[in-house]
Enzyme design. Sequence first.
Site, PDB file in Angstrom:
ATOM      1  N   HIS A  58      98.807  80.733  69.077  1.00 15.18           N
ATOM      2  CA  HIS A  58     100.009  79.904  69.229  1.00 15.18           C
ATOM      3  C   HIS A  58     101.270  80.760  69.270  1.00 15.18           C
ATOM      4  CE1 HIS A  58      97.631  76.399  67.277  1.00 15.18           C
ATOM      5  NE2 HIS A  58      97.841  76.083  68.535  1.00 15.18           N
ATOM      6  N   CYS A  84     100.867  76.292  59.931  1.00 14.03           N
ATOM      7  CA  CYS A  84      99.911  75.276  60.427  1.00 14.03           C
ATOM      8  C   CYS A  84      99.576  74.199  59.413  1.00 14.03           C
ATOM      9  CB  CYS A  84      98.567  75.903  60.782  1.00 14.03           C
ATOM     10  SG  CYS A  84      98.619  77.424  61.630  1.00 14.03           S
TER      11      CYS A  84
HETATM   12  N1  GLY Z   1      91.280  76.836  64.447  1.00 15.61           N
HETATM   13  C1  GLY Z   1      92.602  76.473  64.769  1.00 15.61           C
HETATM   14  C2  GLY Z   1      92.720  76.041  66.160  1.00 15.61           C
HETATM   15  O1  GLY Z   1      92.027  76.614  67.015  1.00 15.61           O
HETATM   16  O2  GLY Z   1      93.430  75.148  66.497  1.00 15.61           O
END
Ligand code: GLY
Length: 262
Positions: free
Chosen positions: A161, A247
Amino acid sequence: MQRLAITRMVSRSIEHCELLHLQRQSIDVKKAIEQHKHYEDILGEAGFCLLRLPELPQLPDSCFVEDTALVFNEIAIITRPGALSRRPEIESIKEVLSPYRRLFLIQAPATLDGGDVLSVGKQVYVGLSNRTNRHAVSQLQKMLNPFGYTVLSIPFGGCLHLKTAVTLISGNILLINPDWVNPAAFHFDHVTVDKSEPFAANALLLNEFVLYPSAYPKTLKKLRDAGIKVRTVDLSELAKAEGAVTCCSLIFQFIGEKERNR
Ligand code: GLY
């Protein structure tokens, strides 16, 4: 002003999580749950009112609530996660957020993970990734421009991300891995991660301090040397699931209905 944080208990199936840039490793679920609880406790100590959601046993990545919504003072935007396995996560987040904000929904063919969105005041940077596409950027522009936000797309690479590569560590300073995203794309001062700690750019700014993984001592020293107040947390088990400090929560201000409709 009351601040809220949505979190969700780690799923017992987290070992089956999505992975893009990491090799699968065995995850100690009990330890992951303890580490996540410690993270929640720190948010509580920092003055956040916690909305702790129950476990979703069938959804391995569901503790990573950040990816399911973007919450602005005016509206909330429910995402359409790029990984198919993560799409069902949004249903309960809609319900949880609806008392707090007017909801807008990202629609196909757009895909968007909240981890790809870095907001700095009225600037909204959207990383183009495996999970987030240009349709999402256009839809965000339509939703947010009327409220005075500027939405910009940002190319990056090498990590899951945008916020794996860059996060905010004070009102106008970024923590950044320049190998994954170009610092010149942002008009802010920045601290760079230590070269030996590529995953060290994910930090969670909580007004009074930055919450930061204990796994990156060299970058931690750089932060402290730059005068940033930091508190550390061990999220080593969630890191194996490509998760990090941003997250695990959705953070926003409580704004009463009257103020929102003004
Ligand atoms: N494991 C976090 C994701 O791939 O969104």
